[in-house]
Design a protein around this motif. Sequence first.
Motif, PDB file in Angstrom:
ATOM      1  N   ALA A  58       0.832  -1.205   0.000  1.00 34.84           N
ATOM      2  CA  ALA A  58       0.000   0.000   0.000  1.00 34.84           C
ATOM      3  C   ALA A  58       0.867   1.255   0.000  1.00 34.84           C
ATOM      4  O   ALA A  58       0.534   2.254  -0.658  1.00 34.84           O
ATOM      5  CB  ALA A  58      -0.919  -0.004   1.219  1.00 34.84           C
ATOM      6  N   LEU A  59       1.984   1.196   0.730  1.00 33.51           N
ATOM      7  CA  LEU A  59       2.898   2.331   0.756  1.00 33.51           C
ATOM      8  C   LEU A  59       3.495   2.582  -0.625  1.00 33.51           C
ATOM      9  O   LEU A  59       3.592   3.734  -1.082  1.00 33.51           O
ATOM     10  CB  LEU A  59       4.016   2.061   1.771  1.00 33.51           C
ATOM     11  N   VAL A  60       3.881   1.492  -1.311  1.00 29.61           N
ATOM     12  CA  VAL A  60       4.419   1.625  -2.666  1.00 29.61           C
ATOM     13  C   VAL A  60       3.383   2.262  -3.587  1.00 29.61           C
ATOM     14  O   VAL A  60       3.688   3.192  -4.348  1.00 29.61           O
ATOM     15  CB  VAL A  60       4.856   0.252  -3.213  1.00 29.61           C
ATOM     16  N   GLN A  61       2.143   1.788  -3.511  1.00 33.39           N
ATOM     17  CA  GLN A  61       1.092   2.338  -4.372  1.00 33.39           C
ATOM     18  C   GLN A  61       0.836   3.810  -4.073  1.00 33.39           C
ATOM     19  O   GLN A  61       0.574   4.606  -4.974  1.00 33.39           O
ATOM     20  CB  GLN A  61      -0.202   1.536  -4.191  1.00 33.39           C
TER      21      GLN A  61
ATOM     22  N   ASP B 109       9.190   0.176 -19.069  1.00 33.35           N
ATOM     23  CA  ASP B 109       9.358   0.750 -17.737  1.00 33.35           C
ATOM     24  C   ASP B 109       8.065   0.656 -16.932  1.00 33.35           C
ATOM     25  O   ASP B 109       7.019   0.260 -17.444  1.00 33.35           O
ATOM     26  CB  ASP B 109       9.845   2.198 -17.805  1.00 33.35           C
ATOM     27  N   TRP B 110       8.137   1.040 -15.664  1.00 32.54           N
ATOM     28  CA  TRP B 110       7.044   0.766 -14.729  1.00 32.54           C
ATOM     29  C   TRP B 110       5.817   1.628 -14.983  1.00 32.54           C
ATOM     30  O   TRP B 110       4.729   1.321 -14.519  1.00 32.54           O
ATOM     31  CB  TRP B 110       7.522   0.928 -13.284  1.00 32.54           C
TER      32      TRP B 110
ATOM     33  N   ALA C  74       8.976  -1.723  -5.483  1.00 31.23           N
ATOM     34  CA  ALA C  74      10.031  -0.752  -5.177  1.00 31.23           C
ATOM     35  C   ALA C  74       9.457   0.604  -4.803  1.00 31.23           C
ATOM     36  O   ALA C  74       8.573   1.136  -5.491  1.00 31.23           O
ATOM     37  CB  ALA C  74      10.968  -0.611  -6.370  1.00 31.23           C
ATOM     38  N   LEU C  75       9.978   1.158  -3.725  1.00 27.99           N
ATOM     39  CA  LEU C  75       9.631   2.529  -3.366  1.00 27.99           C
ATOM     40  C   LEU C  75      10.331   3.496  -4.316  1.00 27.99           C
ATOM     41  O   LEU C  75      11.382   3.178  -4.882  1.00 27.99           O
ATOM     42  CB  LEU C  75      10.069   2.828  -1.932  1.00 27.99           C
TER      43      LEU C  75
END
Length: 416
Positions: free
Chosen positions: A36-39, A181-182, A302-303
């Motif tokens: 959730a933090l990454v999102q 890429d992401w 990944a953060l």
Amino acid sequence: MDVSSLTRSLLRWLENARHDMPWHVIVPTVAASYFALVQALRFRALHKMERKYAAYLDDPYKLDYKQAQEIMQLSLLYDMPFLFGFSTQWALIKSYGIATGTPLLVKTRQLSDPAKAGKRAEDTGVLLGEFLAGDLDSERARLAMGKLNWMHHRFSILEGDYVHTLALFVLEPHRWIEKYDWRPLTRLEKVAHFLYWREIGHRMGFGGIPETLEELEEWKVEYEKTHLYYIPENKMVTDATLDVFLRDLPKPLHSFMRTMFCALIEEKHVLRAIGYPEPPAWALSLKDCVLGLRRMCLRHLALPRFRALSPLAKQGKDGRYYRSPAYVLFEPWYVADSWWNRLALWLKFGVGGGGGSGKVPGDKWRKQGYLPHELGPPGTEKVSRDNVERQAAALEEYAGSGKSQMGCPFDFGWQR
């Protein structure tokens, strides 16, 4: 709340929960919290930039070059620097398929000579860094641009070849990032990239650049129909460049890496133009698998970075500029001789620096740093200095005159 504060809060919660909850509850909770933090943070920088430039979302072509650079640096230095830089290298390689350009590279031996190809690659990275990561209107960038112009305009180069290389620098990052890429680039970002590169083209003194990104894509396709074809010089320059990439790898890996090199150039007509074979299906699948896995990990695991990258060489007390080992590609040019830099280069290249070449800072690699007019082929430092300084002064006047805002190319004709 910033990333470090959120991390500390999560660790405090974990410490408190350790005594009250079983591990089969803690582990999934921590994992879900991390995801959730990454999102929550992954798109934060993009949304912040879009809020700042909300007035330009409908018509990004109203951006000036300074605004365009700030937008471009989000992907270049923060969100996706690896593929941005990687794709720029492939843009240069693909430019070797233009048959009107490579004979000059062979004649000057700046790329066809393996002993010179490494320095040229490093100098290209340094010069691009001055323009892309630095302030285009700064004194150091103007001097670097002056040297770049001096180097190019000693020779007769087709204006179309200039525009084609610029098109590759714009479009290759878009293609790679879109596919691998992401996250994809937004239209605002794509147009900003185009506008900033167009300004660089104007400061190099060539016109003929299409007015929109869409027109540039169409122009590139049409230009390649008549200028992208095989001649031996194309392969000579490509071979020398590939040899630089392979120099530090064990010889048993060279055949495999040559195959993967072909897999990274997906356009069959480009491969034919540089004299390389089409890759086997397994190489294409391996490339897609590795880059796809990387994309998934970045997007979901990944953060984001804590801060943007800073690839610009730093000015020392002596007024000269010194590179960080972190941004060395092949050879440690302009890296100061210190135990820390030696350790960083040893970790980067291994013992001996590949083939016993000893890639540590030294006189061979100009450990005393550089000044912008000293970049480029050895022996041009003194003969170019006065011209470069005059051109830098003219570029300062050009930037202040408003011509750059109107899209007028810089006039360097009197300095040829």
